[in-house]
Design an enzyme around this catalytic site. Structure first.
Site, PDB file in Angstrom:
ATOM      1  N   ASN A 148       0.720  -1.648  -0.186  1.00 13.67           N
ATOM      2  CA  ASN A 148       0.020  -0.335  -0.205  1.00 13.67           C
ATOM      3  C   ASN A 148       1.213   1.284   0.326  1.00 13.67           C
ATOM      4  OD1 ASN A 148      -2.398  -1.463   0.387  1.00 13.67           O
ATOM      5  ND2 ASN A 148      -1.759  -1.481   2.014  1.00 13.67           N
TER       6      ASN A 148
ATOM      7  N   LYS B 285       3.016 -11.495  -3.796  1.00 12.75           N
ATOM      8  CA  LYS B 285       3.531 -10.819  -4.409  1.00 12.75           C
ATOM      9  C   LYS B 285       4.342 -10.329  -3.698  1.00 12.75           C
ATOM     10  CE  LYS B 285       3.562  -5.887  -5.297  1.00 12.75           C
ATOM     11  NZ  LYS B 285       2.980  -4.605  -5.431  1.00 12.75           N
TER      12      LYS B 285
ATOM     13  N   ASP C 202       0.164  -8.296  -8.418  1.00 14.15           N
ATOM     14  CA  ASP C 202      -1.306  -7.597  -8.116  1.00 14.15           C
ATOM     15  C   ASP C 202      -2.340  -7.101  -8.398  1.00 14.15           C
ATOM     16  OD1 ASP C 202       0.015  -5.507  -9.951  1.00 14.15           O
ATOM     17  OD2 ASP C 202       0.614  -4.054  -8.548  1.00 14.15           O
TER      18      ASP C 202
ATOM     19  N   HIS D 294      -3.267  -4.869 -10.131  1.00 16.12           N
ATOM     20  CA  HIS D 294      -2.837  -4.102 -11.527  1.00 16.12           C
ATOM     21  C   HIS D 294      -1.861  -4.499 -12.907  1.00 16.12           C
ATOM     22  CE1 HIS D 294      -1.401  -1.071 -14.920  1.00 16.12           C
ATOM     23  NE2 HIS D 294      -0.498  -1.236 -14.896  1.00 16.12           N
TER      24      HIS D 294
END
Length: 336
Positions: A139, A238, A257, A259
């Site tokens: 994040n 990840k 992720d 995206h």
């Protein structure tokens, strides 16, 4: 100590390697979120810490030039050793143009992007530094991660030198980060909930694998290395894949992720995973790209990630400029 930003400054303290831009673009690789310890110290010059040494790198035509600080007193540094450190770090034994051609032949979308982003390669980093740095990426965004890692190094790392009054520190050792009060110190430095994971992982490695055991994961299969990493505090799939790809020689690892998941679904039409990014979805998306790009799928994904990052930065810059222009127009319209 004064920063040296070009070979014309103290030519005897610079060396070079043959390295055309198609094999390496420093400006793309060192700013794209693989590593957080390099900065553009002057236009075209990149300064950072590698192997507890401070370096400045510069590309000119088909040469990669470098200088190492702090070794002037001992005369010219051992060129064979420093050449090999850079070759290993940038994995220059891997021929990039041939890989680009293969990925482009297999994937028209890659071919469309690749011409504008040559020379993007995956770094081979120290496993401890890579692991603890990527725990901080949760994040987060690159500029903030870079600032966090800088504070981490200043607080816990060994002082190496000062360049133009800027203090430079090594990345902290595991023992420096494994103390009982490390978490509290990291929280005071703005690490938030990540403080627990950085200190907890450092302690877990000290008590378990050790730094050498972590490095030996380079020799085990990808699935085993990822499983070992995911057992550490704060390490999900990840982060484990980032470390496998960028530090543990697992070129097939594809960090996923939301995206990347969206790219797989929208650009490639892949119907993968459910409505959330579960471990199963991670595996399916990784398998999809490995099937498309082959055994160095993680390298191909690094090119697309770099391209998307650059385009996002350009869009944000255009939006900022438009807002500033709108503000000036509004001020001109205001009556005196």
């Amino acid at each position: 100590m004064k920063l040296r930003d070009a070979p014309s400054a103290c030519p005897s303290l610079w060396r070079s390697l043959p390295c055309p831009p198609a094999e390496l673009r420093l400006d793309l690789v060192l700013s794209s979120g693989q590593t957080f310890r390099w900065w553009e110290s002057s236009p075209g010059a990149w300064t950072g810490v590698l192997g507890e040494r401070v370096w400045t790198l510069r590309q000119e035509r088909n040469r990669l030039w470098y200088t190492v600080y702090g070794e002037e007193q001992d005369g010219r540094p051992d060129g064979a050793e420093t050449d090999q450190i850079l070759r290993d770090y940038f994995q220059l034994d891997v021929g990039l143009p041939a890989l680009y051609r293969a990925w482009g032949a297999a994937d028209p979308l890659f071919r469309k992007v690749a011409n504008d982003f040559p020379g993007v390669r995956v770094l081979r980093q120290d496993p401890v530094e890579c692991l603890l740095s990527f725990i901080c990426t949760s994040n987060n965004h690159i500029s903030r991660i870079t600032a966090m890692i800088e504070r981490l190094c200043q607080a816990f790392g060994r002082h190496l030198c000062c360049l133009d009054s800027r203090p430079i520190h090594a990345f902290p050792s595991l023992s420096a980060l494994a103390g009982a009060d490390t978490e509290a110190q990291l929280r005071a430095l703005g690490f938030g909930y990540r403080a627990k994971f950085v200190s907890g992982t450092a302690r877990a490695i000290v008590k378990g694998l050790g730094a050498e055991g972590l490095r030996r994961l380079r020799t085990v299969p990808y699935a085993e290395a990822r499983r070992e990493l995911c057992a550490l505090p704060g390490v999900g799939t990840k982060v484990a894949d980032c470390v496998c790809l960028m530090a543990l020689d697992k070129a097939e690892a594809v960090p996923v992720d939301t995206h990347v998941w969206r790219i797989a679904r929208q650009r490639y039409g892949a119907v993968l995973g459910g409505k959330s990014l579960t471990p199963r979805a991670h595996q399916e998306i990784g398998d999809f790209f490995r099937g498309l790009w082959g055994p160095r799928a993680g390298w191909a994904q690094a090119v697309l990630f770099c391209a998307d990052l650059r385009k996002g930065q350009e869009l944000a810059g255009s939006q900022d400029q438009a807002r500033r222009s709108q503000g000036r127009d509004n001020r001109r319209r205001c009556p005196p």
